[in-house]
Write a protein that holds these residues in place. Structure first.
Motif, PDB file in Angstrom:
ATOM      1  N   ASP A 152      -3.487   4.594  -0.730  1.00  0.00           N
ATOM      2  CA  ASP A 152      -3.605   3.829  -2.027  1.00  0.00           C
ATOM      3  C   ASP A 152      -3.529   2.253  -1.694  1.00  0.00           C
ATOM      4  OD1 ASP A 152      -3.996   3.116  -4.829  1.00  0.00           O
ATOM      5  OD2 ASP A 152      -1.844   3.256  -5.062  1.00  0.00           O
TER       6      ASP A 152
ATOM      7  N   GLY B  48       0.350   8.047   3.187  1.00  0.00           N
ATOM      8  CA  GLY B  48       0.551   9.205   3.433  1.00  0.00           C
ATOM      9  C   GLY B  48       0.319   9.842   4.878  1.00  0.00           C
TER      10      GLY B  48
ATOM     11  N   ARG C 199      -0.187   8.722   9.992  1.00  0.00           N
ATOM     12  CA  ARG C 199      -0.095   7.931   8.830  1.00  0.00           C
ATOM     13  C   ARG C 199      -1.255   7.041   8.314  1.00  0.00           C
ATOM     14  NH1 ARG C 199       4.205   4.121   9.654  1.00  0.00           N
ATOM     15  NH2 ARG C 199       4.973   4.354   7.613  1.00  0.00           N
TER      16      ARG C 199
ATOM     17  N   ILE D  16       4.973  -1.080   3.221  1.00  0.00           N
ATOM     18  CA  ILE D  16       4.795   0.269   2.591  1.00  0.00           C
ATOM     19  C   ILE D  16       5.437   0.373   1.190  1.00  0.00           C
ATOM     20  CG2 ILE D  16       5.106   2.603   3.209  1.00  0.00           C
ATOM     21  CD1 ILE D  16       3.046   1.132   5.235  1.00  0.00           C
ATOM     22  N   ASN D  17       4.646   1.066   0.474  1.00  0.00           N
ATOM     23  CA  ASN D  17       5.574   1.588  -0.701  1.00  0.00           C
ATOM     24  C   ASN D  17       6.528   2.590  -0.309  1.00  0.00           C
ATOM     25  OD1 ASN D  17       6.046   2.980  -3.172  1.00  0.00           O
ATOM     26  ND2 ASN D  17       4.022   2.636  -3.986  1.00  0.00           N
TER      27      ASN D  17
ATOM     28  N   VAL E 156       7.979   5.148  -1.331  1.00  0.00           N
ATOM     29  CA  VAL E 156       7.603   6.758  -1.438  1.00  0.00           C
ATOM     30  C   VAL E 156       6.278   6.968  -0.773  1.00  0.00           C
ATOM     31  CG1 VAL E 156       7.308   8.478  -2.917  1.00  0.00           C
ATOM     32  CG2 VAL E 156       8.901   6.641  -3.683  1.00  0.00           C
ATOM     33  N   GLU E 157       6.538   7.489   0.388  1.00  0.00           N
ATOM     34  CA  GLU E 157       5.695   8.009   1.285  1.00  0.00           C
ATOM     35  C   GLU E 157       4.918   9.440   0.664  1.00  0.00           C
ATOM     36  OE1 GLU E 157       5.404   8.221   5.274  1.00  0.00           O
ATOM     37  OE2 GLU E 157       6.035   6.058   5.730  1.00  0.00           O
ATOM     38  N   LYS E 158       3.676   9.741   0.606  1.00  0.00           N
ATOM     39  CA  LYS E 158       3.209  10.728   0.064  1.00  0.00           C
ATOM     40  C   LYS E 158       2.771  11.805   1.422  1.00  0.00           C
ATOM     41  CE  LYS E 158       1.934   9.101  -4.466  1.00  0.00           C
ATOM     42  NZ  LYS E 158       0.603   8.803  -5.401  1.00  0.00           N
TER      43      LYS E 158
ATOM     44  N   ASN F  88       3.833  -0.665  11.232  1.00  0.00           N
ATOM     45  CA  ASN F  88       3.047  -0.857  10.128  1.00  0.00           C
ATOM     46  C   ASN F  88       1.916  -1.617  10.101  1.00  0.00           C
ATOM     47  OD1 ASN F  88       5.046   0.708   8.728  1.00  0.00           O
ATOM     48  ND2 ASN F  88       6.204  -1.134   8.158  1.00  0.00           N
TER      49      ASN F  88
ATOM     50  N   VAL G 265      -3.329   5.009   4.981  1.00  0.00           N
ATOM     51  CA  VAL G 265      -3.391   4.240   3.606  1.00  0.00           C
ATOM     52  C   VAL G 265      -4.177   5.269   2.771  1.00  0.00           C
ATOM     53  CG1 VAL G 265      -3.727   2.144   2.216  1.00  0.00           C
ATOM     54  CG2 VAL G 265      -3.228   2.075   4.678  1.00  0.00           C
TER      55      VAL G 265
ATOM     56  N   VAL H 275       0.729  -1.077   0.024  1.00  0.00           N
ATOM     57  CA  VAL H 275       0.096   0.002   0.013  1.00  0.00           C
ATOM     58  C   VAL H 275       0.753   1.184   0.000  1.00  0.00           C
ATOM     59  CG1 VAL H 275      -1.882  -1.206   1.207  1.00  0.00           C
ATOM     60  CG2 VAL H 275       0.009   0.063   2.328  1.00  0.00           C
ATOM     61  N   THR H 276       0.204   2.369  -0.144  1.00  0.00           N
ATOM     62  CA  THR H 276       1.011   3.778  -0.236  1.00  0.00           C
ATOM     63  C   THR H 276       0.460   4.410   1.044  1.00  0.00           C
ATOM     64  OG1 THR H 276       1.246   3.602  -2.819  1.00  0.00           O
ATOM     65  CG2 THR H 276       1.490   5.849  -1.543  1.00  0.00           C
TER      66      THR H 276
END
Length: 429
Positions: free
Chosen positions: A408, A40, A404, A424-425, A427-429, A367, A406, A37-38
């Motif tokens: 995506d 942010g 934090r 975790i992807n 790259v965090e947004k 996580n 999810v 998942v991504t």
């Protein structure tokens, strides 16, 4: 030998010939891989309400240049599409006969002034003669009355009485002549004054016609097509020569729904003070300046229930030209800071009561993803604004800044109820 047997057993196991092993494997649950998942973070953003409409650029002021006199065009002082300044010479006509008319009017005015001056002198002279005649008449009347009295007493001769009577009559006639001269001089002055008024009126007309042989720009703007070139003979009936349109500042007109107007602003004062107008041009670029509401039309369209809104822009870049279509975004700031998350983070679920709830997945430092109910304040294209963290009867709801979540891959977690950990992807947004 053991290694060989072990290899053989493993080979049988992999080939599927060990029935006992197959049953044992079927009984054990398959381990689910952690979903990717991504993630942010919950941020604070300005909660801005937006609406988008189609708009058209209009000029606040348009001047059509019309010929007011007839004549041959001797000068064209611009190029089509030029920016012009107020006072710039745009056209000059042949002014010969108009200059002659001004000269004639000036001569007539000068003659009338001279006639008035002469009449004033005649009036003064006539009044002086009348005053002198009055003095002589008074003396002659007194002398005649005295001699008439003496004649009745036989003290003086008839000749002296006749002479006194002649002098008296002469004085009377002199005064009458002076009074006639005064009337004539006063009449001459009135006539001269009438001539002066006519000459001044003619001069005004002649000067105006002469001035109109030069057409100057009445304002700053951009001039359009020139309909008459050098050497053309034009008259007031020839029609428009060119037009000038103001482009700095400039207006954008758009139709705003009456509902949006009432819900977002509620009054014209609020609309003027709090609305921020942004434009997207035909090439999808955003104009580098914001506009403000100048005024709204005085009626609501009964057919579309919309209000015509006019916004003003400085148009320093001069990218806005009259007639161009633009996309108008009207904004109002509801809160300077509010908790915001991406729309992709929100999931709609049905609770045990059959009610729809909005949830997100909160990810801790290990996580692990847990479900968190949220209360939405407002939704926009870029952000969903939510209420801050608070505790409920059974579970905590809401989020805090920096949490934090999810953003995506939420569907992966929803349909994998046994998931306790996510990948975790990078790259965090």
């Amino acid at each position: 030998m053991k290694k060989t047997l072990l290899f053989t057993a493993c080979g049988v196991l992999l080939a599927g010939y060990c029935t006992g092993c197959q049953k044992k494997q079927a009984q054990q649950p398959q381990a689910q891989p952690a979903p990717l998942v991504t993630v942010g973070k919950v941020t604070e953003q300005a909660n801005i309400e937006k609406r988008t409409y189609a708009g058209v650029v209009v000029s606040p002021s348009v001047v059509t240049l019309m010929p007011r006199v007839s004549g041959e065009i001797k000068l064209v002082g611009f190029k089509e599409g030029d920016k012009v300044k107020k006072g710039d010479v745009l056209y000059k006509f042949d002014e010969t006969r108009y200059q002659a008319a001004v000269s004639n009017a000036l001569a007539a005015k000068a003659k009338a002034l001279a006639d008035i001056e002469r009449a004033d002198a005649d009036i003064a002279n006539a009044k002086a003669r009348i005053a002198e005649s009055d003095a002589r008449l008074t003396y002659a009347q007194s002398d005649y009355d005295r001699k008439l009295k003496l004649s009745k007493q036989n003290v003086t001769s008839d000749d002296k009485l006749e002479n006194a009577k002649s002098v008296l009559d002469a004085c009377i006639n002199a005064k009458a002549a002076a009074e006639a001269s005064l009337k004539a001089a006063e009449a001459a002055k009135k006539s001269a004054e009438a001539s002066l008024a006519a000459a001044e009126a003619a001069l005004i007309t002649a000067q105006d016609d002469l001035d109109n042989t030069t057409i100057i720009a009445p304002m700053d703007g951009v001039i359009g097509v020139n309909n008459f070139s050098l050497g053309n003979y034009v008259t007031p009936a020839s029609g428009a020569m060119a037009s000038i349109k103001q482009i700095t500042p400039i207006r954008v007109q758009f139709a705003m729904s009456n509902r949006d107007y009432l819900e977002m602003f509620g009054s014209l004062d609020t609309l003027k003070k709090e609305a921020v107008i942004k434009l997207k041009l035909a090439d999808d670029t955003v104009l580098g300046e914001n506009g403000t509401v100048e005024f709204i039309d005085n009626t609501v369209s009964s057919r579309t229930d919309t209000i015509q809104v006019f916004a003003v822009f400085n148009n320093a870049s001069e990218k806005l030209r009259p007639g161009a279509t633009v996309t108008v975004t009207i904004e109002r700031t509801i809160a300077e800071k509010a908790l915001a998350i991406p729309p992709s983070a929100v999931m709609n679920v049905i609770n045990h009561l059959g009610q729809t709830e909005q949830i997100v997945y909160l990810v801790n430092e290990k996580n692990a993803a847990t479900k968190r109910k949220i209360n939405i304040v407002s939704m926009h294209a870029d952000y969903v604004f939510i209420q801050p963290f608070k505790t409920g009867k059974n579970a905590a709801t809401g989020l805090n800044t920096g949490d934090r979540i999810v953003i995506d891959g939420t569907h992966k977690i929803r349909f994998m109820p046994n998931v306790t950990e996510v990948v975790i992807n990078p790259v965090e947004k």
